[in-house]
Motif scaffolding. Structure first.
Motif, PDB file in Angstrom:
ATOM      1  N   ALA A  84       1.076   6.489   4.101  1.00  0.00           N
ATOM      2  CA  ALA A  84       1.038   6.297   2.651  1.00  0.00           C
ATOM      3  C   ALA A  84      -0.282   6.763   2.061  1.00  0.00           C
ATOM      4  O   ALA A  84      -1.317   6.825   2.744  1.00  0.00           O
ATOM      5  CB  ALA A  84       1.260   4.824   2.321  1.00  0.00           C
ATOM      6  N   ASP A  85      -0.246   7.070   0.762  1.00  0.00           N
ATOM      7  CA  ASP A  85      -1.458   7.301  -0.001  1.00  0.00           C
ATOM      8  C   ASP A  85      -1.441   6.367  -1.206  1.00  0.00           C
ATOM      9  O   ASP A  85      -0.612   5.441  -1.281  1.00  0.00           O
ATOM     10  CB  ASP A  85      -1.595   8.767  -0.413  1.00  0.00           C
ATOM     11  CG  ASP A  85      -0.419   9.272  -1.242  1.00  0.00           C
ATOM     12  OD1 ASP A  85       0.290   8.443  -1.872  1.00  0.00           O
ATOM     13  OD2 ASP A  85      -0.201  10.497  -1.280  1.00  0.00           O
ATOM     14  N   ALA A  86      -2.326   6.593  -2.155  1.00  0.00           N
ATOM     15  CA  ALA A  86      -2.442   5.687  -3.298  1.00  0.00           C
ATOM     16  C   ALA A  86      -1.162   5.622  -4.116  1.00  0.00           C
ATOM     17  O   ALA A  86      -0.824   4.564  -4.673  1.00  0.00           O
ATOM     18  CB  ALA A  86      -3.619   6.115  -4.179  1.00  0.00           C
ATOM     19  N   ASP A 125       1.892   5.706  -3.035  1.00  0.00           N
ATOM     20  CA  ASP A 125       2.832   4.785  -2.380  1.00  0.00           C
ATOM     21  C   ASP A 125       2.407   3.336  -2.596  1.00  0.00           C
ATOM     22  O   ASP A 125       3.251   2.450  -2.793  1.00  0.00           O
ATOM     23  CB  ASP A 125       2.902   5.087  -0.885  1.00  0.00           C
ATOM     24  CG  ASP A 125       3.401   6.496  -0.598  1.00  0.00           C
ATOM     25  OD1 ASP A 125       4.541   6.806  -0.982  1.00  0.00           O
ATOM     26  OD2 ASP A 125       2.638   7.278  -0.016  1.00  0.00           O
ATOM     27  N   ALA A 126       1.103   3.097  -2.559  1.00  0.00           N
ATOM     28  CA  ALA A 126       0.606   1.751  -2.850  1.00  0.00           C
ATOM     29  C   ALA A 126       1.002   1.337  -4.258  1.00  0.00           C
ATOM     30  O   ALA A 126       1.437   0.197  -4.490  1.00  0.00           O
ATOM     31  CB  ALA A 126      -0.913   1.704  -2.684  1.00  0.00           C
ATOM     32  N   ARG A 158       0.020  -4.890   3.805  1.00  0.00           N
ATOM     33  CA  ARG A 158      -0.568  -3.694   4.398  1.00  0.00           C
ATOM     34  C   ARG A 158      -0.855  -4.036   5.857  1.00  0.00           C
ATOM     35  O   ARG A 158      -1.864  -4.625   6.203  1.00  0.00           O
ATOM     36  CB  ARG A 158      -1.847  -3.305   3.654  1.00  0.00           C
ATOM     37  CG  ARG A 158      -2.228  -1.809   3.723  1.00  0.00           C
ATOM     38  CD  ARG A 158      -2.616  -1.288   5.095  1.00  0.00           C
ATOM     39  NE  ARG A 158      -3.636  -2.066   5.751  1.00  0.00           N
ATOM     40  CZ  ARG A 158      -4.539  -1.562   6.570  1.00  0.00           C
ATOM     41  NH1 ARG A 158      -4.571  -0.271   6.822  1.00  0.00           N
ATOM     42  NH2 ARG A 158      -5.409  -2.342   7.190  1.00  0.00           N
ATOM     43  N   VAL A 174       3.545  -1.399   3.050  1.00  0.00           N
ATOM     44  CA  VAL A 174       2.979  -0.052   2.957  1.00  0.00           C
ATOM     45  C   VAL A 174       2.210   0.237   4.241  1.00  0.00           C
ATOM     46  O   VAL A 174       1.283  -0.498   4.594  1.00  0.00           O
ATOM     47  CB  VAL A 174       2.016   0.067   1.750  1.00  0.00           C
ATOM     48  CG1 VAL A 174       1.339   1.426   1.724  1.00  0.00           C
ATOM     49  CG2 VAL A 174       2.770  -0.174   0.454  1.00  0.00           C
ATOM     50  N   ASN A 193       0.003   3.107   6.662  1.00  0.00           N
ATOM     51  CA  ASN A 193      -0.876   4.255   6.412  1.00  0.00           C
ATOM     52  C   ASN A 193      -1.525   4.749   7.687  1.00  0.00           C
ATOM     53  O   ASN A 193      -1.602   4.024   8.686  1.00  0.00           O
ATOM     54  CB  ASN A 193      -1.962   3.893   5.395  1.00  0.00           C
ATOM     55  CG  ASN A 193      -2.865   2.767   5.855  1.00  0.00           C
ATOM     56  OD1 ASN A 193      -2.602   1.599   5.529  1.00  0.00           O
ATOM     57  ND2 ASN A 193      -3.912   3.058   6.603  1.00  0.00           N
ATOM     58  N   ASP A 203      -6.587   7.226   6.018  1.00  0.00           N
ATOM     59  CA  ASP A 203      -6.278   6.959   4.610  1.00  0.00           C
ATOM     60  C   ASP A 203      -6.475   5.499   4.226  1.00  0.00           C
ATOM     61  O   ASP A 203      -6.217   5.123   3.077  1.00  0.00           O
ATOM     62  CB  ASP A 203      -4.829   7.354   4.313  1.00  0.00           C
ATOM     63  CG  ASP A 203      -4.561   8.824   4.588  1.00  0.00           C
ATOM     64  OD1 ASP A 203      -5.455   9.642   4.285  1.00  0.00           O
ATOM     65  OD2 ASP A 203      -3.478   9.158   5.113  1.00  0.00           O
ATOM     66  N   GLU A 226      -8.548   4.600   0.988  1.00  0.00           N
ATOM     67  CA  GLU A 226      -7.852   4.944  -0.254  1.00  0.00           C
ATOM     68  C   GLU A 226      -6.737   3.959  -0.557  1.00  0.00           C
ATOM     69  O   GLU A 226      -6.590   3.483  -1.690  1.00  0.00           O
ATOM     70  CB  GLU A 226      -7.272   6.358  -0.145  1.00  0.00           C
ATOM     71  CG  GLU A 226      -6.388   6.761  -1.321  1.00  0.00           C
ATOM     72  CD  GLU A 226      -5.613   8.052  -1.073  1.00  0.00           C
ATOM     73  OE1 GLU A 226      -4.716   8.354  -1.890  1.00  0.00           O
ATOM     74  OE2 GLU A 226      -5.903   8.746  -0.077  1.00  0.00           O
ATOM     75  N   VAL A 227      -5.950   3.627   0.463  1.00  0.00           N
ATOM     76  CA  VAL A 227      -4.798   2.745   0.256  1.00  0.00           C
ATOM     77  C   VAL A 227      -5.256   1.332  -0.084  1.00  0.00           C
ATOM     78  O   VAL A 227      -4.737   0.695  -1.017  1.00  0.00           O
ATOM     79  CB  VAL A 227      -3.890   2.748   1.507  1.00  0.00           C
ATOM     80  CG1 VAL A 227      -2.820   1.673   1.402  1.00  0.00           C
ATOM     81  CG2 VAL A 227      -3.259   4.122   1.690  1.00  0.00           C
TER      82      VAL A 227
END
Length: 490
Positions: free
Chosen positions: A44-46, A48-49, A179, A209, A211, A215, A218-219
């Motif tokens: 995931a990245d931002a 997706d969060a 997370r 989520v 990741n 990443d 960021e997440v």
């Protein structure tokens, strides 16, 4: 959504749907023993969060308005489903984290109890009548669910710590974004989310989520910074906890942190030596010492040190005989070879500087670090101050109760501690002087119960997990007044 371990792929859970990352990127979940890819999960990245937060936010009004007895029933049902899937979970844990089957079954039992205890908070008292000087007016304090809660979960006690992170928030009417750890995306997040979905929780109430490690900053920042996120809880290292705490502070997001520990056991001169030795060995080597509550300093009065050490080494040798593949093993490979190498560095540094090895079960082999016992450790050695988080025990010998207390408190951490003495009054007096979030008299440092407050002081974090102790944190307290109608009005 289902845990299809045969497919080799898993998706995130967002709004009740199994989802890939928006970028279609994936990351590998590695078996610590073989080094092979166990399965792949979305990286995931931002964005997706953000999608997960939005799904939780959409689901929040309906879940908050759900009858408390219904929320309680759903969480209790999830606990029952967990227990039915013990063998399935054990197989996944072994593949994903190299944890032993004993540890897997303990995770199932404790997580189920966390859910059941948390469920009781759904129907707890939600307010109180306050005193007021205004004649004819009612003054009321009311607690209501806060909103979207982010839980950042570690790999080491994955199901226990995931259940603890979400049980009370869900019970009191919040929605969740989990997370999980990059090292255990299934056992520290996706597995429990699937069980909760199967139990009947509505879409979007629980979201997950995953990741890639690269990443993570960021997440995590995207999850904490979002204005719809009203609470965050984190269990993990102090180093990462400081980052989470800083981000939460920047965005005025209340956060609960349970971080590392340098947990001592004090064996006083009047202790039951057999009991202390057996329980100290368990508290050090359970899950290969990869528990935040594991004992790091075993502090023994000199008058009984020889007898204690003899008994302790007998228990360690017995544990070492059960190889990692034994159904009764509590010592297995560590989470990865990097972790084993770090622990080996701590041991090597101590030995070079003069520590003595009392027990050594063999060489490091990949992710497996053998159970090891040291003595003669001094403050200039890394292992004296750093959290070990591995299967290495350190025995200290002291000449007095006062010296034992000083050594126990001489650390930046303050999570858990224990005292062994046959004098209950003495135990209580010592306990009050120990600067740790929990103190156990004649029981070990990893003692845990779902209804008890779990949390540390100093660099071990702040706030308390636990049912009664967490309910207030995960709710907003509001003041409501009701004035009587004035004469002649309706």
């Amino acid at each position: 959504m289902s845990v299809d371990i045969n497919s080799g792929r898993r998706g995130m859970l967002i709004g009740g749907m199994e989802m890939p990352a928006a970028s279609a990127r994936t990351t590998d979940d590695i078996n610590p023993v073989t080094g092979d890819v166990y399965l792949t999960v979305p990286a995931a990245d931002a964005s997706d969060a953000l999608a997960a937060i939005e799904a939780a936010d959409v689901a929040f009004p309906g879940w908050a308005a759900t009858a408390p007895s219904v929320r309680r029933t759903l969480l209790t049902r999830a606990a029952d489903l967990l227990e039915q899937r013990e063998e399935e979970f054990a197989e996944i844990l072994v593949q994903e984290t190299a944890g032993t089957r004993v540890w897997a079954k303990f995770n199932i039992r404790m997580a189920a109890e966390q859910l059941r205890q948390g469920a009781t908070m759904a129907t707890r008292q939600t307010g109180e009548l306050l005193a007021t000087d205004v004649s004819g007016e009612w003054s009321i304090a009311v607690r209501e669910p806060a909103g979207v809660v982010v839980s950042i979960v570690p790999w080491n006690g994955p199901l226990i710590l995931c259940a603890r992170a979400i049980a009370v928030p869900l019970a009191v009417g919040n929605t969740m974004v989990i997370r999980p750890s990059e090292d255990a995306p299934v056992t520290s997040g996706l597995f429990l989310a699937e069980v909760l979905t199967a139990a009947g929780l509505p879409d979007g109430v629980v979201n997950v989520v995953t990741n890639d490690r690269a990443d993570a900053p960021e997440v995590i920042e995207a999850l904490i910074a979002h204005p719809r996120v009203r609470r965050c809880n984190f269990t993990g290292s102090t180093a990462v906890g400081k980052i989470v705490g800083r981000l939460a502070g920047e965005h005025i997001t209340p956060v609960l942190l349970e971080l590392g520990g340098k947990n001592p056991i004090l064996v006083l001169d009047d202790a039951d030596v057999d009991q202390a030795a057996e329980q100290s060995a368990f508290a050090r080597f359970m899950n290969s010492g990869q528990i935040c509550l594991s004992v790091d300093r075993i502090i023994v009065d000199r008058s009984i040190a020889a007898r204690f050490t003899e008994k302790f080494l007998e228990h360690v040798a017995a544990l070492a005989k059960n190889g990692p593949d034994s159904p009764d093993a509590i010592i297995g490979p560590m989470i990865h070879a990097r972790a084993a190498a770090r622990v080996a560095e701590l041991v090597s540094d101590a030995v070079v500087k003069g520590a003595q090895i009392l027990f050594d079960a063999g060489p490091v082999d990949g992710a497996f670090h053998p159970p090891t016992v040291l003595t003669g450790v001094t403050p200039d050695m890394r292992i004296h101050s750093e959290e070990i988080f591995g299967p290495v025990a350190v025995i200290y010998t002291v000449d007095s109760e006062e010296e034992a207390i000083t050594l126990a408190n001489d650390t930046e951490y303050g999570l858990s501690s224990a005292v062994y003495t046959e004098n209950g009054t003495r135990g209580l007096m010592v306990a009050r002087r120990l600067r740790h979030g929990s103190v156990h008299i004649n029981s070990h440092t990893i003692a845990d119960e779902p209804q008890a407050p779990v949390g540390g002081v100093k660099d071990s974090g702040f706030g308390h997990f636990g049912s009664d102790w967490g309910a207030e944190f995960f709710t907003e307290t509001r003041w409501v007044t009701v004035a009587a109608p004035r004469a002649g009005t309706r």
